[in-house]
Design a protein around this motif. Structure first.
Motif, PDB file in Angstrom:
ATOM      1  N   VAL A  10      49.765 117.471 -93.961  1.00 15.11           N
ATOM      2  CA  VAL A  10      48.458 116.800 -93.878  1.00 15.11           C
ATOM      3  C   VAL A  10      47.251 117.240 -94.426  1.00 15.11           C
ATOM      4  CG1 VAL A  10      47.447 115.635 -91.613  1.00 15.11           C
ATOM      5  CG2 VAL A  10      49.560 116.257 -91.536  1.00 15.11           C
ATOM      6  N   ASP A  12      43.189 115.461 -96.240  1.00 16.44           N
ATOM      7  CA  ASP A  12      42.292 114.713 -96.475  1.00 16.44           C
ATOM      8  C   ASP A  12      42.411 114.403 -97.388  1.00 16.44           C
ATOM      9  OD1 ASP A  12      39.087 115.454 -96.821  1.00 16.44           O
ATOM     10  OD2 ASP A  12      41.188 117.038 -95.866  1.00 16.44           O
ATOM     11  N   LYS A  14      43.803 113.378-100.891  1.00 18.60           N
ATOM     12  CA  LYS A  14      44.959 112.957-102.567  1.00 18.60           C
ATOM     13  C   LYS A  14      45.457 114.031-102.481  1.00 18.60           C
ATOM     14  CE  LYS A  14      47.936 110.268-102.762  1.00 18.60           C
ATOM     15  NZ  LYS A  14      49.145 109.681-101.942  1.00 18.60           N
ATOM     16  N   THR A  34      50.398 112.620 -95.126  1.00 11.76           N
ATOM     17  CA  THR A  34      49.856 111.742 -94.030  1.00 11.76           C
ATOM     18  C   THR A  34      47.526 111.981 -94.657  1.00 11.76           C
ATOM     19  OG1 THR A  34      49.640 112.901 -91.491  1.00 11.76           O
ATOM     20  CG2 THR A  34      50.875 110.959 -92.336  1.00 11.76           C
ATOM     21  N   SER A  36      45.680 111.931 -92.069  1.00 14.92           N
ATOM     22  CA  SER A  36      44.180 112.597 -91.086  1.00 14.92           C
ATOM     23  C   SER A  36      45.124 113.075 -89.840  1.00 14.92           C
ATOM     24  CB  SER A  36      43.646 111.596 -90.671  1.00 14.92           C
ATOM     25  OG  SER A  36      44.604 110.183 -90.213  1.00 14.92           O
ATOM     26  N   ASN A  38      45.275 110.859 -86.915  1.00 12.51           N
ATOM     27  CA  ASN A  38      45.936 110.236 -86.471  1.00 12.51           C
ATOM     28  C   ASN A  38      47.118 109.475 -87.328  1.00 12.51           C
ATOM     29  OD1 ASN A  38      44.152 110.166 -84.361  1.00 12.51           O
ATOM     30  ND2 ASN A  38      42.928 108.938 -85.402  1.00 12.51           N
ATOM     31  N   GLU A  39      47.152 109.940 -88.293  1.00 19.16           N
ATOM     32  CA  GLU A  39      48.237 108.684 -89.455  1.00 19.16           C
ATOM     33  C   GLU A  39      49.299 110.524 -88.657  1.00 19.16           C
ATOM     34  OE1 GLU A  39      47.124 108.674 -93.282  1.00 19.16           O
ATOM     35  OE2 GLU A  39      45.656 107.248 -92.862  1.00 19.16           O
ATOM     36  N   ALA A  40      48.849 111.222 -88.781  1.00 18.26           N
ATOM     37  CA  ALA A  40      50.198 111.949 -88.721  1.00 18.26           C
ATOM     38  C   ALA A  40      50.797 112.182 -86.668  1.00 18.26           C
ATOM     39  CB  ALA A  40      49.695 113.892 -88.644  1.00 18.26           C
ATOM     40  N   ALA A  42      51.207 108.987 -85.296  1.00 23.16           N
ATOM     41  CA  ALA A  42      51.416 108.488 -85.707  1.00 23.16           C
ATOM     42  C   ALA A  42      53.108 108.821 -86.073  1.00 23.16           C
ATOM     43  CB  ALA A  42      50.885 107.099 -86.413  1.00 23.16           C
ATOM     44  N   ALA A  43      53.000 109.436 -87.536  1.00 19.81           N
ATOM     45  CA  ALA A  43      54.048 109.558 -87.837  1.00 19.81           C
ATOM     46  C   ALA A  43      55.430 110.250 -87.398  1.00 19.81           C
ATOM     47  CB  ALA A  43      53.963 110.802 -89.301  1.00 19.81           C
TER      48      ALA A  43
END
Length: 677
Positions: A10, A12, A14, A34, A36, A38-40, A42-43
């Motif tokens: 994770v 932010d 790229k 990911t 962020s 939140n993306e993490a 979700a993963a």
């Protein structure tokens, strides 16, 4: 085929994700990226991760907050977390990170080899955890099956007891048809019936088992406790449960779980007992193996913690020792030996040398010692050390040398072999109260897969055996379990540091070998060390001793060192040896100095780890301008820190801090002559 492991990263930015993915390209795991928190999160709903690498500073949910979320989730609370940060964390930051649930920190820019090593360790730990979980699941299934069987058998027994009131023969028929081992006893406490499975298990007849005959098959260590449980329950007419070992028809003792129940007739009159037994040997073995694996895992974690501590203090400690030893040596040369100050300076120098040896021993245990492996004939090496070893153990102890026959080539740093033999012989000497015998022997051995599967700790392949035995007081099993721990010693205060055997263990492991110890109280001890047999270059031999060291003849040496005290010390020593010295405290200063210097510079003596630029890169830049310049690297860091910079490559000149005047003179002489015939 087991599912492929997954790593969550994770960040932010790229470019950081791309860089980290590039570093991990050689890892056999799927990388889930990911950008962020939140993306993490979700993963984690779609994937099971073996580990996570989190950037600390991120907009929105930062790395610490994400780690706290992961720790609160039952699915992700045990995932190992590594924090990545561009700022060197202070104590509070570290505390917050570890409190949030991280297990390690990486400081940007990080060395690819370091993160690869850490990732592989955590992947291996995850794999072991999965295997243990798989093993535990199997064990739980087995326990459930055995429990179900036991419940079924208990239910069968109750039905049998009821049937016994109507027909004793019918009960016998039912008991013989089951898998459980069944017996009954009367009011005299003696057994009057054993079913067919019991007799098949023991391989004995009814006549042999009747009465107390069955007790002949109970393991001697379990006999008294087994009898006590039975008699105590019988007198109180209570149910009992116990585990003991019973001799099988094959001669093997197997573990039995026995449930005993008092018997009553329809009028409630006590008749005796009925016993129901199950073979639980495999379950016991599985539980013991699980406990053994857990102990090994805990021990590995403890030793790794000490290794990290040793590596962490080595650089600063070695820098300080370099200054102490260097200036003490210079001062000794200036003071007349008859002067009382000479004695004080010598004490300082001797204490510094002892401190240096302790540091080297810690690094040897941690497998981070800087080494120069060479091909040796083990028999020749031992023979060359016998005189020294005899002086070491004293005249009252007989030293026997029993060399094996054949080719005994190994590849190891000669000084490490000296350390192994000296430490083992001193250990044997201290184990002998008065007079005694120490035996050193060698042999060539080969272990195959079948042998190693039955002998824990052994590795398949061809090995050279070095065994050191003594007839001393020996060790208990409790002591044997601790002898390789650093600072553990059974000697009285002041007689040992507790690092000798830890050093031996670290050296053997660093050279891809293994060690076994055989000892019993009052029966002596044998240390058996197995080192891989070297077969690639039979002609290679131990390096010959260096020629006499010559003084300099005005050759110009550029010394680059960011530690000013080391810089000044090196300048003083080299000028004393007859060299012309230029100094710089940073790589940029060194480059400017070279541009301004009109003459030829014969040698660059540079520290490896410095601000702005490391020593290897500095040497490369100077070599572009001055192709003939020689290079000698120096460092107080451990081997794992400097090896990936190419400094420990074969043919590269290197000197480890702290060093003496003679050490530096020899290395400078060697570096200046490099490439000359």
């Amino acid at each position: 085929m087991s599912p492929r492991q997954k790593i969550l990263i994770v960040d932010d930015r790229k470019e950081n994700l791309v860089a980290l993915r590039q570093v991990l390209r050689g890892v056999e795991a799927e990388i889930i990226e990911t950008m962020s928190g939140n993306e993490a999160l979700a993963a984690t709903l779609d994937h099971d991760f073996a580990m996570a690498i989190l950037d600390v500073m991120m907009p929105g949910m930062n790395g610490l907050e994400l780690a706290e979320h992961l720790r609160r989730d039952e699915k992700t609370r045990l995932i190992p977390i590594i924090f990545v940060t561009a700022n060197y964390p202070d104590e509070q930051h570290l505390f917050s990170g570890y409190e949030a649930g991280c297990v390690d920190y990486l400081i940007k820019p990080y060395a690819p080899e370091v993160i690869l090593a850490k990732v592989r360790i955590f992947l291996e730990m995850d794999q072991q955890k999965r295997e243990l979980q798989k093993h535990q699941n199997k064990l739980e299934t087995l326990v459930a099956e055995r429990t179900a069987t036991l419940e079924n058998e208990l239910a069968e027994r109750k039905r049998t007891e009821k049937a016994l009131q109507e027909s004793e023969q019918r009960y016998h028929d039912l008991a013989d048809s089951g898998q459980a081992l069944v017996w009954t006893s009367g009011l005299d406490k003696k057994c009057d019936y054993f079913n067919v499975p019991w007799l098949a298990f023991t391989g004995r007849s009814l006549a042999q088992e009747f009465g107390n005959g069955w007790l002949e098959g109970v393991h001697p260590e379990d006999f008294e406790s087994c009898l006590q449980v039975y008699v105590a329950a019988f007198d109180k007419r209570e149910r009992f449960s116990m585990e003991y070992r019973l001799r099988h028809a094959s001669g093997e003792y197997r573990w039995i779980q026995e449930e005993g129940t008092p018997r009553f007739n329809s009028k409630g009159i006590f008749l005796g007992y009925i016993g129901h037994c199950l073979d639980i040997t495999e379950r016991k073995r599985a539980a013991e193996e699980h406990e053994k694996l857990q102990m090994q895992f805990n021990q590995a974690q403890k030793l790794e913690s000490v290794a990290r501590l040793a590596g962490g203090v080595a650089h600063d400690f070695n820098n300080m020792l370099s200054v102490i030893l260097g200036y003490a040596e210079i001062a000794l040369d200036k003071i007349d030996p008859s002067d009382s100050l000479h004695h004080d300076l010598q004490a300082i120098y001797d204490a510094g040398k002892r401190s240096s040896n302790i540091t080297r021993q810690l690094l040897a245990f941690a497998r981070k010692q800087t080494i120069d492996p060479q091909v040796l004939d083990l028999n020749e090496t031992v023979e060359g050390l016998l005189k020294m070893l005899r002086r070491l153990i004293g005249e009252d102890i007989n030293l026997a040398w029993l060399p094996g026959k054949g080719e005994f080539s190994i590849k190891i740093d000669p000084s490490q072999m000296d350390q192994i033999l000296a430490n083992l012989c001193v250990n044997s000497r201290d184990a002998i109260a008065d007079v005694g015998k120490v035996t050193i022997e060698t042999d060539v051995v080969t272990f195959d897969e079948a042998y190693c599967s039955d002998h824990a700790g052994f590795i398949p392949g061809k090995f050279i055996l070095l065994a050191v035995s003594d007839d001393g007081h020996g060790m208990s099993q409790e002591t044997l379990g601790k002898i390789f721990e650093p600072f553990f010693t059974t000697k009285e205060e002041g007689r040992g540091t507790g690092l000798g055997l830890a050093t031996v263990y670290g050296i053997v492991k660093q050279n891809n070998g293994f060690i076994n110890v055989y000892s019993e109280p009052d029966q002596g001890t044998t240390f058996a060390i197995y080192l891989p047999r070297y077969e690639d270059s039979a002609g290679e031999k131990r390096a010959k001793a260096s020629p006499d060291i010559s003084l300099g003849h005005g050759e110009i040496i550029l010394v680059v060192e960011d530690e000013i005290t080391i810089l000044n010390l090196s300048k003083t020593i080299l000028e004393k040896l007859g060299y012309t010295v230029l100094t710089a405290s940073t790589p940029s200063e060194a480059l400017r100095l070279v541009e301004m210097h009109s003459g030829r510079i014969q040698l660059l003596l540079t520290d490896v780890i410095m601000p702005e630029m490391n020593g290897r890169d500095l040497a490369s830049q100077l070599h572009t301008c001055f192709p003939d310049i020689k290079t000698l690297f120096m460092s107080g860091y451990t081997a794992d820190v400097i090896s990936h910079r190419g400094v420990l490559d074969e043919g590269v000149c290197f000197i480890h801090k702290p060093f003496s005047t003679n050490d530096l003179a020899a290395k400078v002489y060697e570096a200046l002559r490099q490439g000359k015939s």
